[in-house]
Design a protein around this motif. Structure first.
Motif, PDB file in Angstrom:
ATOM      1  N   ASP A 168      41.727 -74.821  37.848  1.00 15.70           N
ATOM      2  CA  ASP A 168      42.698 -75.862  37.388  1.00 15.70           C
ATOM      3  C   ASP A 168      43.792 -75.778  38.702  1.00 15.70           C
ATOM      4  N   PHE A 169      44.039 -74.634  39.342  1.00 16.13           N
ATOM      5  CA  PHE A 169      44.609 -74.515  40.265  1.00 16.13           C
ATOM      6  C   PHE A 169      44.486 -75.166  41.767  1.00 16.13           C
ATOM      7  N   GLU A 170      43.119 -75.192  41.645  1.00 11.79           N
ATOM      8  CA  GLU A 170      42.378 -75.965  42.870  1.00 11.79           C
ATOM      9  C   GLU A 170      42.365 -77.468  42.756  1.00 11.79           C
ATOM     10  N   ASN A 171      42.382 -77.846  41.431  1.00 11.43           N
ATOM     11  CA  ASN A 171      42.310 -78.992  41.127  1.00 11.43           C
ATOM     12  C   ASN A 171      43.672 -79.593  41.370  1.00 11.43           C
ATOM     13  N   MET A 172      44.710 -78.910  41.145  1.00  9.74           N
ATOM     14  CA  MET A 172      46.275 -79.270  41.296  1.00  9.74           C
ATOM     15  C   MET A 172      46.477 -79.374  42.638  1.00  9.74           C
ATOM     16  N   ILE A 173      45.993 -78.454  43.544  1.00  7.75           N
ATOM     17  CA  ILE A 173      46.412 -78.519  44.937  1.00  7.75           C
ATOM     18  C   ILE A 173      45.681 -79.640  45.751  1.00  7.75           C
ATOM     19  N   SER A 174      44.381 -79.863  45.267  1.00  6.02           N
ATOM     20  CA  SER A 174      43.455 -80.735  45.973  1.00  6.02           C
ATOM     21  C   SER A 174      44.647 -82.373  45.831  1.00  6.02           C
ATOM     22  N   ARG A 175      45.263 -82.271  44.842  1.00  9.66           N
ATOM     23  CA  ARG A 175      46.222 -83.573  44.673  1.00  9.66           C
ATOM     24  C   ARG A 175      47.528 -83.301  45.504  1.00  9.66           C
ATOM     25  N   ALA A 176      47.752 -82.389  46.342  1.00 13.03           N
ATOM     26  CA  ALA A 176      48.955 -82.167  47.018  1.00 13.03           C
ATOM     27  C   ALA A 176      48.524 -81.952  48.591  1.00 13.03           C
ATOM     28  N   PRO A 177      48.518 -83.033  49.203  1.00  7.09           N
ATOM     29  CA  PRO A 177      47.869 -82.984  50.653  1.00  7.09           C
ATOM     30  C   PRO A 177      48.603 -82.354  51.620  1.00  7.09           C
ATOM     31  N   ASP A 178      50.071 -81.770  51.316  1.00  6.91           N
ATOM     32  CA  ASP A 178      50.849 -81.305  52.112  1.00  6.91           C
ATOM     33  C   ASP A 178      50.678 -79.820  52.238  1.00  6.91           C
ATOM     34  N   PHE A 179      49.837 -79.293  51.188  1.00  6.13           N
ATOM     35  CA  PHE A 179      49.664 -77.830  50.889  1.00  6.13           C
ATOM     36  C   PHE A 179      49.095 -77.223  52.055  1.00  6.13           C
ATOM     37  N   ILE A 180      48.225 -77.566  52.878  1.00  6.79           N
ATOM     38  CA  ILE A 180      47.244 -77.304  53.803  1.00  6.79           C
ATOM     39  C   ILE A 180      48.313 -77.026  55.136  1.00  6.79           C
TER      40      ILE A 180
END
Length: 187
Positions: A168-180
């Motif tokens: 779930d967390f990975e899916n959510m982060i994949s929609r947050a391009p600035d995370f990396i």
């Protein structure tokens, strides 16, 4: 008079290079940073794999961590003892994962662990609320933090079980391009 240079065996440096995203030069620089935190405890000579750990209270004074609202959670996650006491190996692992060279998948795994404040292997609403609080400080009132946390859970909890799994967390982060671009430190 002894040498003023850090000493590692070639096989040790090779192993660090194989297990991290660092060059030999960067590994030696990291050792210098580790030693600077407690020069009376950390030896220059690492050829015999000294059993040295530095307490969380020392590690979290580093410029890269001292202003980070997750500093205690970060060092706990990377410490072998789970209490934030770091050996040089733990220290190198922490900086390797937080380096710009670490892959997104690895960063996501460790971010998940860092945000899992109750260490149950899931992110519950309280974990998310604590994350929001640490990210926003006092900018949001408690009821606003709860509302943001509830919304995050509604959107990210794919199976509706009331907690976020790593998937779930990975899916959510994949929609947050600035995370990396925000989940890293430079040495």
């Amino acid at each position: 008079m002894g040498s003023k240079h850090t000493t590692f065996r070639d096989d040790q440096l090779d192993e660090y290079q194989d297990c991290t995203f660092f060059t030999r030069k960067e590994i030696l620089r990291l050792h210098g940073r580790f030693r600077d935190l407690a020069p009376n405890i950390v030896p220059m000579d690492y050829t015999n794999n000294p059993d040295v750990t530095l307490p969380s209270s020392v590690i979290t004074t580093m410029p890269e961590l001292k202003e980070n609202p997750f500093r205690h959670s970060i060092v706990e996650v990377f410490s072998e003892d789970g209490k934030g006491n770091l050996s040089f190996n733990d220290f190198v692992d922490m900086f390797s994962v937080l380096s710009e060279m670490a892959p997104l998948k690895l960063k996501i795994i460790y971010a998940f662990k860092i945000y899992d404040f109750n260490r149950d292997g899931f992110l519950c609403e309280k974990d998310v609320e604590e994350t929001v609080h640490r990210l926003t400080g006092e900018e949001l009132r408690p009821e606003e933090r709860r509302l943001v946390s509830q919304r995050v859970m509604e959107e990210a909890d794919l199976d509706g079980d009331g907690k976020l799994s790593l998937i779930d967390f990975e899916n959510m982060i994949s929609r947050a391009p600035d995370f990396i671009s925000t989940f890293h430190v430079r040495i």
